[in-house]
Design an enzyme around this catalytic site. Structure first.
Site: not given
Ligand code: SAM
Ligand code: SF4
Length: 319
Positions: A124, A184, A51, A256, A54, A91, A47
């Site tokens: 979802c 959500c 973040c 959730r 992530c 989802c 990606c």
């Molecule tokens: N890329 C899209 C986005 O950012 O909306 C969708 C996928 S993203 C992985 C979805 C959510 O997963 C994030 O907004 C975050 O809240 C959660 N998430 C991702 N990595 C995480 C982690 N290491 N620990 C807890 N929550 C996580």
């Molecule tokens: Fe990309 Fe992860 Fe951020 Fe979603 S949470 S935008 S998958 S870096």
């Protein structure tokens, strides 16, 4: 609710707070049913966003392999398996900054949704940033909810992500609301934020119009290779307080327990259910992170006498 009201609730002695949230929970949700949602990563890794939590961000070396968008038939098989295991909500998550109408990948997602929505589960998706055109098409294809988390407070957001803004998140949420798809939207605890940030996040969520239908509360899964790899877990009572305040601020939302349940004890999770959580993410994998085994989850719910929402009739709605 405004910040001062949320803070007043949050700062009460724990048992006073959870007595109130329990009462609100029972009033709106009658019984004790817990919804099981299954989450599948349909496009993993690589990606463009940064973040800090992530493992799928291309900015960090996390060992997560970049994969292509999964073919429709493979996703269908996973959805059928999830349904057979008892999920009433399916989802699908994609590691994208966002997706645009007219692109082959968006067409493929629409085709997938048309198929998955035939299985009788809530559908979802979480695909990153979208606008009105995409939201309308997703709805036509059969999406019932769009996940787009704000993750933390507006003030702390730029400490966690620099490649998009909190305002970008709100814009996508507005497009989803406009299309009539349920929102959500929740966040993560344990990023290094303060209790003040957590309550600011709840303040933003509960003042969305309409309020989200679903609020996932993720506990950070500290992923090796990310900047937050060494973050300690948050105290269980802080989590329970947050769940309780979420229930009071958004009585009709599905609250959730999402990522990070592997770090919670059974007793801690039970307290979260008492305080107002009424859904779990279910299945051994949560995107790229571990999740409790399905048998262990069913055993936990049975042990405390919580019934599980069956998947042979329409899903429960709050009153
Ligand atoms: N890329 C899209 C986005 O950012 O909306 C969708 C996928 S993203 C992985 C979805 C959510 O997963 C994030 O907004 C975050 O809240 C959660 N998430 C991702 N990595 C995480 C982690 N290491 N620990 C807890 N929550 C996580
Ligand atoms: Fe990309 Fe992860 Fe951020 Fe979603 S949470 S935008 S998958 S870096």
């Amino acid at each position: 609710m405004d910040f001062s009201e949320l803070k007043r609730l949050y700062d009460q002695p724990l048992f006073d707070l959870i007595s109130q949230s329990r009462e609100t929970h029972l009033r709106h949700w009658r019984g004790e049913q817990v919804q099981r949602c299954s989450l599948l990563s349909i496009k993993t890794g690589g990606c463009s966003e940064d973040c800090a939590y992530c493992a799928q961000s291309a900015h960090y070396s996390t060992g997560v392999e970049r994969e292509d968008l999964m073919p429709v038939d493979e996703i269908m098989r996973a959805a059928q398996r999830a349904r057979a295991q008892g999920a009433t909500r399916f989802c699908m998550g994609a590691a994208w900054r966002g997706v645009r109408d007219g692109t082959p990948k968006f067409e493929q997602v629409l085709e997938t949704i048309r198929e998955v929505s035939q299985l009788g589960m809530e559908v979802c998706v979480t695909l990153g940033q979208i606008g009105m055109r995409e939201a309308r098409k997703l709805k036509e294809a059969g999406v019932t909810a769009y996940n787009h988390n704000i993750d933390t407070s507006p003030e702390f957001y730029s400490e966690i992500v620099t490649t998009h803004t909190f305002r970008d998140r709100l814009n996508t949420i507005a497009a989803v609301q406009e299309s009539g798809i349920s929102v959500c939207c929740g966040g993560i605890v344990g990023l290094g934020e303060t209790p003040h940030d957590r309550l600011r996040m709840i303040e933003v969520l509960c003042n969305l119009v309409p309020a989200p239908e679903s609020v996932p509360i993720n506990c950070l899964m500290a992923m090796p290779g990310t900047p937050l790899a060494d973050q300690p877990p948050i105290d269980i009572f802080d989590l329970v307080r947050l769940v309780a305040v979420t229930r009071l601020a958004m009585p009709k939302a599905r609250v959730r327990l999402a990522a990070g349940r592997t770090r919670l004890s059974r007793e801690g999770q039970a307290l979260c259910f008492f305080a107002g959580a009424n859904s779990i993410f279910y299945g051994e994998k949560l995107l790229t992170a571990q999740n409790p085994a399905t048998d262990a989850d069913v055993a936990l719910l049975r042990a405390i006498g919580l019934s599980i929402e069956p998947n042979d009739r329409p899903v429960a709605v709050p009153t």
